[in-house]
Design an enzyme around this catalytic site. Sequence first.
Site, PDB file in Angstrom:
ATOM      1  N   PHE A 157      46.415  35.681  47.581  1.00 25.51           N
ATOM      2  CA  PHE A 157      45.978  34.573  46.718  1.00 25.51           C
ATOM      3  C   PHE A 157      45.223  35.060  45.476  1.00 25.51           C
ATOM      4  CE2 PHE A 157      42.769  35.049  50.112  1.00 25.51           C
ATOM      5  CZ  PHE A 157      41.606  35.247  49.375  1.00 25.51           C
ATOM      6  N   ARG A 205      24.279  30.575  50.926  1.00 25.40           N
ATOM      7  CA  ARG A 205      25.565  30.533  51.635  1.00 25.40           C
ATOM      8  C   ARG A 205      25.584  29.360  52.616  1.00 25.40           C
ATOM      9  NH1 ARG A 205      29.986  33.764  50.205  1.00 25.40           N
ATOM     10  NH2 ARG A 205      30.532  34.014  52.401  1.00 25.40           N
ATOM     11  N   THR A 219      33.971  28.779  53.505  1.00 21.94           N
ATOM     12  CA  THR A 219      34.938  28.948  52.412  1.00 21.94           C
ATOM     13  C   THR A 219      35.960  27.818  52.377  1.00 21.94           C
ATOM     14  OG1 THR A 219      34.670  31.342  52.611  1.00 21.94           O
ATOM     15  CG2 THR A 219      36.615  30.564  51.414  1.00 21.94           C
ATOM     16  N   ARG A 242      30.223  22.289  50.039  1.00 23.20           N
ATOM     17  CA  ARG A 242      31.673  22.209  50.243  1.00 23.20           C
ATOM     18  C   ARG A 242      32.039  21.169  51.287  1.00 23.20           C
ATOM     19  NH1 ARG A 242      32.429  28.762  50.349  1.00 23.20           N
ATOM     20  NH2 ARG A 242      32.811  29.130  48.128  1.00 23.20           N
ATOM     21  N   ASN A 257      37.276  24.903  45.906  1.00 26.50           N
ATOM     22  CA  ASN A 257      36.076  24.728  46.733  1.00 26.50           C
ATOM     23  C   ASN A 257      34.772  24.732  45.943  1.00 26.50           C
ATOM     24  OD1 ASN A 257      36.044  27.438  46.227  1.00 26.50           O
ATOM     25  ND2 ASN A 257      35.948  28.100  48.370  1.00 26.50           N
ATOM     26  N   HIS A 304      30.704  29.076  44.021  1.00 25.93           N
ATOM     27  CA  HIS A 304      30.619  30.456  44.523  1.00 25.93           C
ATOM     28  C   HIS A 304      29.167  30.795  44.827  1.00 25.93           C
ATOM     29  CE1 HIS A 304      30.937  34.841  44.754  1.00 25.93           C
ATOM     30  NE2 HIS A 304      29.860  34.874  43.985  1.00 25.93           N
ATOM     31  N   GLU A 355      26.636  40.946  40.907  1.00 29.77           N
ATOM     32  CA  GLU A 355      27.219  39.806  40.202  1.00 29.77           C
ATOM     33  C   GLU A 355      26.300  39.294  39.088  1.00 29.77           C
ATOM     34  OE1 GLU A 355      28.247  37.161  43.430  1.00 29.77           O
ATOM     35  OE2 GLU A 355      29.764  38.562  44.187  1.00 29.77           O
TER      36      GLU A 355
END
Length: 160
Positions: free
Chosen positions: A68, A96, A102, A113, A123, A126, A137
């Site tokens: 994906f 998280r 996810t 989500r 979704n 991040h 990041e």
Amino acid sequence: SVVAQPRAEGGLEQTYVMVKPDGVQRGLVGEIISRFEKKGFRLAGLKMFQCPEDLAKKHYEELQEKPFFPKLVKYITSGPVVCMAWEGPGVVASARKLIGSTNPLQAEPGTIRGDLAVAVGRNVIHGSDSVANGEREIGLWFGEAELCKWQPELTPWLLE
Ligand code: IDP
């Protein structure tokens, strides 16, 4: 005082959170920021940004062998995103949990989500999956001058 700072001092952990293009298009930015603010985390960086393809590929480099991956890069670059750096004790794992699994259909109600999405490829948000990735990041998405070191007046009411 407000000065540019690459990383939190005093041991406060940081995580990179991003409202993905679907979340921006659906008008969910305020709702999402609100959940992290109300939890008691501290916003250290915030911007709207059109992600170029090379940054999307770098951000998701751990997933480059996944089938994906091309669709994921297309998704993340399909419109503006909202980039955030949040800090606080245990913020990586806590973010998280606030975000949820996810796959939004497996995400618990009460999570972002779980409440706001139905498809893994749409979704909405991040969040970094480790402290090391949080640092990596934030370094990828923000320049040093875009991050604020500050002490909200509420800190003594939130942190012992
Ligand atoms: P995470 O975002 O919950 O950390 P990762 O496994 O790191 O999940 O995957 C990154 C992103 O790639 C997901 O948020 C989702 O948008 C997308 N993704 C993950 N697995 C699939 C899949 O099986 N099909 C399509 N997209 C996926």
